[in-house]
Design an enzyme around this catalytic site. Structure first.
Site, mmCIF file in Angstrom:
data_model
loop_
_atom_site.group_PDB
_atom_site.id
_atom_site.type_symbol
_atom_site.label_atom_id
_atom_site.label_comp_id
_atom_site.label_asym_id
_atom_site.label_seq_id
_atom_site.Cartn_x
_atom_site.Cartn_y
_atom_site.Cartn_z
ATOM 1 N N ASP A 270 -7.166 -1.250 -4.861
ATOM 2 C CA ASP A 270 -8.117 -0.619 -3.701
ATOM 3 C C ASP A 270 -9.035 0.508 -4.263
ATOM 4 O OD1 ASP A 270 -6.918 -2.253 -1.569
ATOM 5 O OD2 ASP A 270 -5.560 -0.527 -1.162
ATOM 6 N N ASP B 237 0.646 -1.170 -0.146
ATOM 7 C CA ASP B 237 -0.012 0.308 -0.562
ATOM 8 C C ASP B 237 0.982 1.360 -0.109
ATOM 9 O OD1 ASP B 237 -2.155 -1.136 0.377
ATOM 10 O OD2 ASP B 237 -2.249 -1.152 2.499
#
Length: 150
Positions: A129, A113
């Protein structure tokens, strides 16, 4: 799935993987680099769970959920009626995001991430995402406003 959606999905997966590769190769794990001051920064973290690190460390759970999700989404794409393009686009975005994060889970046992919203306390996230989020938004719009069967 129409060819254009398939090609778009492949391009989005490649972009997701290239950004993750860039971040892991150029930003030290845990460090933060301002992208747009006060708005968004790039960081390099790994997540062994889902959104907000839910179920962290349960990689086999995510393997199972990923396989089931891919099968269900492909089935829904095959059953999609001709016409409203927002529905298959939503499904393709869900599939694309699922595959983008699955590549990480299957190769690194964790998802990379990188986007950190500086102006609010929010989970750090990645391109996959974002694809999943927009896929859900498109499906909600379709179901609430465009689906003639409900």
């Amino acid at each position: 799935m129409p060819l254009l959606l398939f090609i778009g999905s492949i391009i989005l997966i490649i972009l997701d993987q290239l950004l993750k590769l860039y971040v892991t190769n150029n930003i030290a794990l845990g460090s933060v680099h301002e992208l747009i001051p006060g708005i968004v920064s790039l960081t390099n973290i790994t997540n062994t769970g889902g959104a907000w690190s839910i179920f962290s460390g349960n990689i086999f759970f995510f393997y199972l959920v990923t396989v089931i999700a891919v099968i269900v989404i492909i089935y829904m794409l095959k059953k999609a009626k001709k016409g409203m393009i927002i529905y298959p686009i939503g499904l393709v975005l869900l599939l694309t995001g699922t595959i983008g994060n699955a590549i990480d889970r299957f190769t690194k046992q964790a998802v990379t991430d990188m986007f950190n919203l500086e102006f609010m306390n929010f989970a750090i996230f990645n391109l996959a995402d974002i694809y999943i989020t927009f896929g859900v938004i498109f499906l909600i719009i379709y179901l609430l406003f465009l689906d003639k069967d409900s």
